[in-house]
Motif scaffolding. Structure first.
Motif, mmCIF file in Angstrom:
data_model
loop_
_atom_site.group_PDB
_atom_site.id
_atom_site.type_symbol
_atom_site.label_atom_id
_atom_site.label_comp_id
_atom_site.label_asym_id
_atom_site.label_seq_id
_atom_site.Cartn_x
_atom_site.Cartn_y
_atom_site.Cartn_z
ATOM 1 N N TRP A 11 0.832 -1.217 0.000
ATOM 2 C CA TRP A 11 0.000 0.000 0.000
ATOM 3 C C TRP A 11 0.861 1.259 0.000
ATOM 4 N N SER A 12 1.995 1.212 0.710
ATOM 5 C CA SER A 12 2.888 2.382 0.680
ATOM 6 C C SER A 12 3.329 2.651 -0.748
ATOM 7 N N TRP A 13 3.709 1.582 -1.426
ATOM 8 C CA TRP A 13 4.206 1.736 -2.804
ATOM 9 C C TRP A 13 3.088 2.244 -3.719
ATOM 10 N N LEU A 71 2.411 5.963 -3.005
ATOM 11 C CA LEU A 71 3.490 6.856 -3.453
ATOM 12 C C LEU A 71 3.553 6.971 -4.972
ATOM 13 N N TRP A 93 8.465 8.718 4.344
ATOM 14 C CA TRP A 93 7.484 7.834 5.004
ATOM 15 C C TRP A 93 8.241 6.704 5.673
ATOM 16 N N ASP A 95 7.382 2.742 7.612
ATOM 17 C CA ASP A 95 6.453 1.705 8.069
ATOM 18 C C ASP A 95 7.163 0.987 9.212
ATOM 19 N N THR A 142 2.612 3.437 10.609
ATOM 20 C CA THR A 142 3.337 4.175 9.569
ATOM 21 C C THR A 142 3.275 5.673 9.847
ATOM 22 N N MET A 180 3.961 9.429 7.805
ATOM 23 C CA MET A 180 4.380 10.264 6.676
ATOM 24 C C MET A 180 4.206 11.723 7.094
#
Ligand code: GLY
Length: 292
Positions: free
Chosen positions: A108-110, A113, A208, A210, A233, A235
């Motif tokens: 999900w982070s990827w 972003l 960010w 995690d 996480t 950010m």
């Protein structure tokens, strides 16, 4: 995107992944003798990580107002000296309270972003770090493999020690764990053959992290496993805005600009004068925003 759009986009994204959106906790902490001010998004969830309170929602997300002016997270003396330190900031965060772990957090982070539907950052300008391992916790091969699956080449995944890739506890004791951090690669040339996100040269800008909260640090310095594995996480909203708005510095983004314009009008001095005047204006802007 302005700051309000970025905040909403983040919360909408995690709402679509089954997270309940919760309000920011107060910045003055009431029931934790280890902490005077909220210094991270995880503070309000500490008892849930520790298993001291029943968990209602296993996935939550928020934008937490934080203040870093004391203890090991103290940015006070840095304010104004560089382009990105300030005492009060907003931390966008998503949380797994004993639910998903490394795989989903990294995917999900990827997605957030790099997808053109969200931040749309160029994957070629991103690098990450993962925990190198020590006597308390193993080398984080699992996160490494997830980043490789996302398409990151080996030379943009850095294994770094606890000093860089471990987060918490927020106070002296409590939940903590290894983390993986995401960096924007700026236009600055590498400072040398060993240039990495661990150095301060400015080539890598953290946007960010995690944190894989699976330990509880004890007063004697030991680490006990938590009963459940959690994700925390963080950010920095202000820094992300600066990156997306192409502003070289957080003080030139839409969060600070109106405050600076007012300070200029009241003082008769200009931010663009640079040097001590610019530093003073940044400090006043930071402190006024924090107090408000
Ligand atoms: N997610 C941990 C922090 O940066 O506050």
């Amino acid at each position: 995107m302005d700051s309000n759009q970025i905040r909403e986009t983040f919360l909408d994204f995690f709402r679509s992944k089954g997270h309940r959106i919760v309000p920011s906790a107060p910045m003055v902490v009431k029931n934790d003798p280890t902490l005077m001010f909220t210094n991270a998004g995880m503070n309000q969830f500490k008892d849930l990580f520790l298993g001291n309170s029943p968990i209602r929602d296993r996935r939550v997300a928020d934008s937490q107002k934080c203040l870093r002016v004391s203890g090991k997270h103290n940015d006070l003396e840095e304010v104004g000296l560089d382009t990105y330190h300030h005492t009060m900031f907003e931390m966008l965060g998503n949380w797994s309270l004993g639910d998903y772990f490394k795989k989903e957090a990294i995917e999900w982070s990827w997605e957030f972003l790099t997808s053109p539907d969200y931040l749309g950052l160029d994957p070629e300008h991103l690098a990450v770090s993962v925990f190198a391992g020590d006597e308390h916790a193993p080398r984080d091969e699992e996160s490494y493999e997830h980043w490789r699956r996302m398409g990151l080449p080996e030379d943009r995944i850095f294994f770094l020690p606890k000093e860089n890739n471990w987060w918490g506890p927020a106070g002296i004791t409590g939940p903590c764990g290894p983390d993986t951090e995401m960096f924007l690669i700026t236009d600055k040339e590498p400072c040398g053959p060993d240039c990495s996100p661990a150095c301060d040269c400015g080539r890598y800008l953290e946007i960010w992290n995690d944190v894989f909260m699976e330990y509880n640090k004890q007063a004697d310095g030991s680490y006990l496993p938590l009963e459940q594995k959690n994700v925390d996480t963080g950010m920095g909203l202000d820094r992300t805005i600066a990156v997306l708005q192409g502003a070289p510095c957080v003080y030139e983004s839409d969060v600070f600009r109106p405050i600076i314009t007012k300070i200029e009008a009241l003082s008769g001095r200009k931010y663009e004068e640079g040097g001590e005047v610019q530093r003073a204006i940044r400090i006043i802007a930071d402190h006024i925003r924090c107090a408000a």
